[in-house]
Design an enzyme around this catalytic site. Structure first.
Site, short mmCIF file in Angstrom:
data_model
loop_
_atom_site.label_atom_id
_atom_site.label_comp_id
_atom_site.label_asym_id
_atom_site.label_seq_id
_atom_site.Cartn_x
_atom_site.Cartn_y
_atom_site.Cartn_z
N THR A 188 -25.46 -11.43 25.90
CA THR A 188 -24.42 -10.52 26.33
C THR A 188 -23.08 -10.87 25.68
O THR A 188 -22.92 -11.99 25.20
CB THR A 188 -24.34 -10.73 27.85
N ARG A 216 -34.85 -1.72 33.30
CA ARG A 216 -34.40 -2.96 33.93
C ARG A 216 -32.88 -3.06 33.84
O ARG A 216 -32.28 -2.86 32.78
CB ARG A 216 -35.03 -4.18 33.23
N GLY A 218 -29.79 -5.63 34.51
CA GLY A 218 -29.47 -7.04 34.73
C GLY A 218 -28.14 -7.18 35.44
O GLY A 218 -27.69 -6.29 36.14
N ASP A 219 -27.48 -8.30 35.19
CA ASP A 219 -26.23 -8.60 35.90
C ASP A 219 -25.02 -7.89 35.32
O ASP A 219 -24.05 -7.63 36.03
CB ASP A 219 -25.97 -10.11 35.85
N GLY A 240 -25.93 -15.10 30.37
CA GLY A 240 -27.02 -16.03 30.66
C GLY A 240 -28.18 -15.32 31.30
O GLY A 240 -28.39 -14.13 31.09
N HIS A 241 -28.92 -16.05 32.12
CA HIS A 241 -30.10 -15.50 32.76
C HIS A 241 -29.69 -14.48 33.82
O HIS A 241 -29.26 -14.84 34.92
CB HIS A 241 -30.90 -16.64 33.38
#
Lengths: 328, 352
Positions: A188, A216, A218-219, A240-241
C-alpha cells in the site's frame, strides 16, 4: 522494530508549536522489498514527499498535500496502488483508498473500484461531493462517471510484473500469513501531513493483496484502520497485513495512545507491537502530530518512507536507516 | 470548528470547550439500567439487542418492541443451551433480519435506485476474528454471510459482486429482491425521491439498523450488526456497519459494542472503538457509551444509539436519538425499552 522520528525531543517542543512548521511523511509499503525494487521504491517515496512538501510550501492545506503525494505514488508503477496494483483472483485490478481531514473529521473512501487511475482523488470527491463517507464497486464507478472522472482501460493499470506474479500464484493460493514472510508481496501507499495552520490529514491507497478474493476489502479504505486524522491528536496512514490492521483498528489505536500523552513514536511502537502479539500481524505506520512531531515505524523487514520537515528530506528503507538530504 | 445548528441546544463547539464538556459528563445512575451488585454471581450469560435508534412513530413502536424482545429471547435460548456468544448474536440478528419491521434483510431501506444493498458485520472477542459484507444483494441473511466470511476465508470483508460470488460458492440461496422489499420501505423511498426531502431526518428512528452483543458462560464476547443502510443512499454507499470499530467491535479484554444511527457520523468518530477505549480507561459501560454518543453528536453532528457489554456481564443500552428499541436478557430476566429512561422487566421462562 524499526522507527524513525522527528529529530530532537520526542516530547512537545514549545518553540516548535509557535513555528507551526508544515511536515509531510509518505510510505510506499511495509514488506520485504527485494533489492531489485529497493532503488525505485526509495526514489518513489522521496519524489512523493517532495510533491507533498511543495504543496505545503505554497501555503496549501494538509489535505491537498496528502492527495498530491499519494497521486504521485499511484502514478508510479513501482507501488501497489493505481498503476502497478496487484491483481485479484480473477486477474483484475480492484482499488481501495481513503482520505481524511483532521479539521472536521470529514472523510472519503472507495473500495473495489476498477479502471480509475487515481482512487485517492475519487475518495476525496466522495468526501466533498456526496453526503457519504464510503462508496464501493459499481456504485463508486458510477459516481466517478457522474463527476467526469476518466475511466482508464483495464490494461493501463496492469504491469507485466503483476501479470506474471498473478500467473505464478493462480494455481497456488497464498495464505495471507505467507505473503508477509515472502519476497513477492507488494503493498500500500500513504501520506500524512500537517500544514502551517496546524491542520492534519491522511491518505492511503492500495490494490490490496495479490490474488485476493474478488471483492476483498482490506484495511486501506476503512476509517480508523488504514488511516485516521484528527486535529486534536494527529494523522496516521498504515500499511502491512490488512486483516491484522483491521482487527486492531491500527490507525485509531495509535492515536488513542497519542491522546493519552504518549509521543507519536512510542504510540506507533506500542500499537505495532500489540498487533504482532495479539493477532500475529506485521506492518508499518506513519504518524504526524498537529505540532509537527512525526514517526515512521515498521515491524516488517523493510518499509520505503520519506519525510520533509523544515527543508530536510529524510528517508529510509531498512530498519534504523535514516538518511537525509538538505533541500534548498 | 463550526457545526450546523441542527437542534436546539447544539452550539458552535471549539476543541477546547469540547474537551471541558467531556470532563463534566458524569456517569448516569446505573442502578436501573445495567449493573447488578457485583457480589451477585450469574451475570453471565447475557445478550442485548437493538432494533435501531431514532424517532419511531407510535404506530410502529409495538412492532419494534415485540421484534427486539423476540430476538433477545432467541439469543438467550442459544446461550442457555450452552451456545457461544457468536452463535447467540447471529441468531438474534437473524431474527431481526427476517422481521420486516426492521431495516435489515427483509424490510431493508431502498437505495436511490429502489434497490436493496445490505451491510453486515460480526466479531468475536477472543481472537478478534471478524467477518463483514458490504453492499450485498439478493440474500436473506447478510449476518450469516458475514459469519461465513469470518469462518471460511482469510479475509475480513467482501463487497458487492464479490460477496455475492462467495455466497454462491457457499451454497447460500439467492433470493429475489422483491422478497426483501416491503410496502413501507417502498413508500419511504418514493417519499424521499422529492428534491427537498431529507432522508437522514426521515429515517431517524423509523427504520433502524439492528444489532446484538453477548457474553457467554465462558466469558467470550461477540457482536453482530446488520443494516439496509440509509434511506435513498447512493448506489454502493457503505456506512458504519461493516467497518470494524465503527458498526461494532468485540474484545474479550474490554467488551463488545454494536451501534446504530447516522452512519457517516458513527464512522467519523469510530464509535464502537471510542466507547471501548473509554472502558479501558475505567469508565463504566454506561458512561463510556454516553461519552461516545456525545463525541458523535458534538464532533460529527449525528445522533445514534449503542448497546455495550463488558466481559463481566455489565451492559448498557444508550441513545442520543429520541428512542431506541432495545432488549436484554440476563439471569432469566427480560429487560426492554424504547423511550429514554424506560426499563421494563419480565421473567423469562427458560426450558432447561
Amino acid at each position: 522494530m524499526a522507527e524513525s522520528s522527528s529529530p530532537g525531543m520526542k516530547r512537545e517542543d514549545p518553540d516548535r508549536n509557535s513555528k507551526m512548521s508544515a511536515v509531510v511523511v509518505v510510505h510506499g509499503g511495509a514488506w520485504a522489498i527485494p533489492d531489485q525494487l529497493a532503488e525505485a521504491s526509495v526514489d518513489g517515496v522521496k519524489a512523493a514527499a517532495c510533491e507533498g512538501s511543495s504543496v505545503l510550501k505554497r501555503g496549501g492545506s494538509a489535505l491537498d498535500a496528502v492527495e498530491a503525494a499519494v497521486r504521485a505514488l499511484e502514478d508510479n508503477p513501482a507501488f501497489n496502488a493505481g498503476h502497478g496494483a496487484t491483481l485479484n483472483a480473477d486477474g483484475e485490478v480492484e482499488l481501495d483508498a481513503i482520505i481524511m481531514d483532521g479539521r472536521t473529521l470529514a472523510s472519503g473512501a472507495v473500495s473495489s473500484v476498477k479502471n480509475i487511475a487515481n482512487p485517492v482523488s475519487l475518495a476525496r470527491a466522495v468526501m466533498e461531493k456526496t453526503a457519504h463517507v464510503m462508496l464501493t464497486s459499481r456504485g463508486a464507478n458510477l459516481f466517478a462517471e457522474s463527476i467526469g472522472v476518466v475511466t482508464v482501460p483495464p490494461d493501463t493499470l496492469l504491469t507485466e510484473y503483476e501479470k506474471k506474479e498473478w500467473e505464478k500464484h493462480k494455481t497456488y493460493v497464498t495464505g495471507v500469513d505467507e505473503d508477509f514472510n515472502t519476497q513477492w508481496a507488494h503493498d500500500t501507499v500513504g501520506a500524512v501531513a500537517v500544514d502551517r495552520a496546524g491542520n492534519v490529514a491522511c491518505a492511503t491507497s492500495t490494490g490490496g493483496i495479490r490474488n485476493k478474493m474478488v471483492g476483498r476489502v482490506g484495511d486501506s479504505p476503512v476509517i480508523g484502520a488504514g488511516g485516521y486524522a484528527d486535529n486534536l491528536s494527529g494523522a496516521v496512514s498504515c500499511t502491512g497485513h490488512g486483516e491484522s490492521i483491521l482487527k486492531v483498528t491500527l490507525a485509531r489505536l495509535i492515536l488513542s495512545h497519542v491522546e493519552r500523552g504518549k509521543s507519536v513514536a512510542d504510540s506507533s511502537q506500542l500499537s505495532l507491537q500489540y498487533m504482532a502479539d495479539r493477532v500475529r500481524g506485521a506492518g508499518g505506520s506513519i504518524v504526524v502530530s498537529p505540532s509537527g512531531q512525526w514517526a515512521a515505524t515498521f515491524t516488517t523487514d523493510r518499509m520505503a518512507w520519506a519525510a520533509v520537515d523544515q527543508d530536510v528530506l529524510w528517508y529510509g528503507l531498512d530498519p534504523d536507516e535514516r538518511l537525509r538530504e538538505q533541500l534548498s | 470548528m463550526t457545526l450546523e445548528q441542527t437542534e436546539p441546544g447544539m452550539q458552535e463547539i471549539k476543541p477546547a470547550s469540547f474537551m471541558s464538556l467531556i470532563a463534566t459528563l458524569k456517569p448516569v445512575s446505573t442502578s436501573r439500567l445495567s449493573t447488578f451488585p457485583s457480589q451477585l454471581i450469574d451475570m453471565l450469560p447475557v445478550v442485548v439487542v437493538h432494533g435501531g435508534a431514532g424517532h419511531i412513530p407510535k404506530e410502529r413502536s409495538e412492532l419494534s418492541t415485540s421484534g427486539v424482545t423476540s430476538a433477545v429471547r432467541a439469543g438467550y435460548a442459544v446461550l442457555r443451551g450452552g451456545g457461544s456468544s457468536m452463535d447467540a448474536v447471529v441468531e438474534a440478528v437473524t431474527y431481526l433480519e427476517n422481521n420486516p419491521a426492521f431495516n435489515a434483510g427483509c424490510g431493508s431501506v431502498l437505495n436511490v435506485k429502489g434497490d436493496v444493498e445490505m451491510d453486515a458485520f460480526v466479531m468475536e472477542g477472543k481472537t478478534l476474528g471478524s467477518g463483514a459484507v458490504s453492499a450485498v444483494r439478493n440474500i436473506a441473511n447478510p449476518i450469516q454471510l458475514a459469519r461465513l466470511v469470518m469462518d471460511k476465508t482469510s479475509h475480513l470483508c467482501l463487497t458487492a459482486e464479490g460477496a455475492k460470488q462467495f455466497a454462491r460458492s457457499m451454497g447460500v440461496p439467492e433470493v429475489p429482491q422483491e422478497s426483501l422489499i416491503t410496502e413501507y420501505s417502498r413508500m419511504r423511498w418514493r417519499k424521499n425521491l422529492a428534491p427537498d426531502a431529507n432522508p437522514v431526518e426521515c429515517q431517524m428512528g423509523k427504520m433502524g439498523t439492528v444489532g446484538a452483543v453477548a457474553v457467554d458462560s465462558q466469558g467470550n464476547v461477540a457482536c453482530a450488526t446488520s443494516t439496509g443502510g440509509i434511506l435513498n443512499k447512493m448506489e454502493g454507499r457503505v456506512g458504519d456497519t461493516p467497518c470494524i470499530g465503527c458498526g461494532g467491535y468485540a474484545d474479550n479484554m474490554v467488551g463488545a459494542v454494536s451501534t446504530t444511527g447516522h452512519g457517516e457520523a458513527i464512522m467519523k468518530v469510530v464509535l464502537a472503538k471510542h466507547i471501548l477505549y473509554q472502558m479501558e480507561q475505567g469508565q463504566s459501560v454506561e458512561a463510556a457509551s454516553d461519552l461516545g454518543l456525545a463525541c458523535m453528536k458534538f464532533r460529527a453532528a449525528g445522533l445514534g444509539g449503542v448497546i455495550t457489554v463488558d466481559p463481566q456481564g455489565h451492559w448498557a443500552a444508550r441513545f442520543s436519538s429520541r428512542q431506541m428499541a432495545w432488549a436484554a436478557a440476563q439471569k432469566d430476566t427480560l429487560h426492554y425499552g424504547l423511550y429514554e429512561g424506560e426499563n421494563f422487566t419480565q421473567s423469562i421462562d427458560v426450558q432447561h
